[in-house]
Design a protein around this motif. Structure first.
Motif, PDB file in Angstrom:
ATOM      1  N   ARG A  58      36.546 -59.816 -38.498  1.00 33.16           N
ATOM      2  CA  ARG A  58      37.039 -61.051 -39.103  1.00 33.16           C
ATOM      3  C   ARG A  58      38.418 -60.802 -39.712  1.00 33.16           C
ATOM      4  N   SER A  59      39.335 -61.700 -39.427  1.00 31.53           N
ATOM      5  CA  SER A  59      40.730 -61.562 -39.858  1.00 31.53           C
ATOM      6  C   SER A  59      40.861 -61.516 -41.369  1.00 31.53           C
ATOM      7  N   TYR A 124      39.802 -63.700 -46.708  1.00 37.05           N
ATOM      8  CA  TYR A 124      39.352 -64.356 -45.488  1.00 37.05           C
ATOM      9  C   TYR A 124      39.879 -65.791 -45.507  1.00 37.05           C
ATOM     10  N   ASP A 128      37.853 -69.707 -40.351  1.00 35.96           N
ATOM     11  CA  ASP A 128      37.596 -68.742 -39.277  1.00 35.96           C
ATOM     12  C   ASP A 128      36.080 -68.584 -39.132  1.00 35.96           C
ATOM     13  N   ASP A 133      39.106 -65.119 -34.678  1.00 38.70           N
ATOM     14  CA  ASP A 133      39.738 -66.349 -35.151  1.00 38.70           C
ATOM     15  C   ASP A 133      40.875 -65.993 -36.097  1.00 38.70           C
ATOM     16  N   ALA A 134      41.961 -66.710 -35.992  1.00 38.71           N
ATOM     17  CA  ALA A 134      43.102 -66.505 -36.889  1.00 38.71           C
ATOM     18  C   ALA A 134      43.679 -67.862 -37.280  1.00 38.71           C
ATOM     19  N   ARG A 161      48.475 -70.086 -35.697  1.00 40.17           N
ATOM     20  CA  ARG A 161      47.033 -70.065 -35.916  1.00 40.17           C
ATOM     21  C   ARG A 161      46.296 -70.368 -34.626  1.00 40.17           C
ATOM     22  N   GLU A 163      42.121 -70.038 -32.527  1.00 41.20           N
ATOM     23  CA  GLU A 163      40.725 -69.620 -32.472  1.00 41.20           C
ATOM     24  C   GLU A 163      40.639 -68.392 -31.591  1.00 41.20           C
TER      25      GLU A 163
END
Length: 180
Positions: A58-59, A124, A128, A133-134, A161, A163
């Motif tokens: 996760r970003s 986070y 996301d 995801d970003a 940005r 997905e």
């Protein structure tokens, strides 16, 4: 407010005891811990290049309103609901490609330890949904810009940005984050 909740529950001791335990454990999104050993990893994905994630891919983001190298986060209350801090109860650990000397923590005002990298508190983005995801990349929100962060500790300035790519067409050059 707590008394009102108990009044509605009745006076059964077991119900009251359970309610107290639940209220003690409940809290805002910013108070959730990622466990005793938050691990920072590196992911490489077009168009961002290499950037930091948690151990699940996760970003992780930096917030330009925070002071790099500062001792506190500027993202609290409603901000922390949209941008939950990456927190830890023990010491954060490093994955391959992460510089251990850049990893640290700060104490949030709610006495929770937030993971930092190169002096930037890490967050986070609540939008996301899955690894890769970003959707928080290069977003202006709450008075500042939010960016993915590189293993060098710099903001990712390229890429909008997005997905995560569909499985089978990942666009991910190295999904494990491990240098080959």
């Amino acid at each position: 407010m707590i008394e009102q909740r108990f009044h509605r529950l009745g006076s059964h001791p077991l119900i009251v005891l359970c309610a107290i335990a639940l209220l003690a454990m409940a809290g805002p999104a910013s108070a959730r811990s990622n466990g005793p050993d938050a691990r920072v990893e590196v992911r490489e994905q077009s168009p961002y290049g290499r950037y930091l994630t948690d151990s699940k891919g996760r970003s992780l983001y930096l917030f330009e309103q925070d002071k790099q190298g500062g001792t506190m986060s500027t993202c609290v209350d409603a901000c922390a609901n949209t941008w939950p801090p990456y927190t830890v109860t023990g010491d954060p650990t490093v994955g391959k490609g992460v510089v251990s000397s850049k990893l640290g923590t700060i104490e949030r005002e709610d006495d929770i330890r937030q993971v930092t990298y190169a002096g930037w508190p890490l967050y986070y983005f609540s939008g996301d949904d899955r690894p890769g995801d970003a959707l928080g990349q290069d977003v202006e929100h709450l008075g500042g810009e939010w960016y993915l962060i590189t293993p060098k500790g710099e903001k990712v300035v390229h890429g909008e940005r997005s997905e995560a790519p569909d499985i089978g067409d990942t666009g991910i050059e190295n999904p494990s984050g491990v240098s080959q």
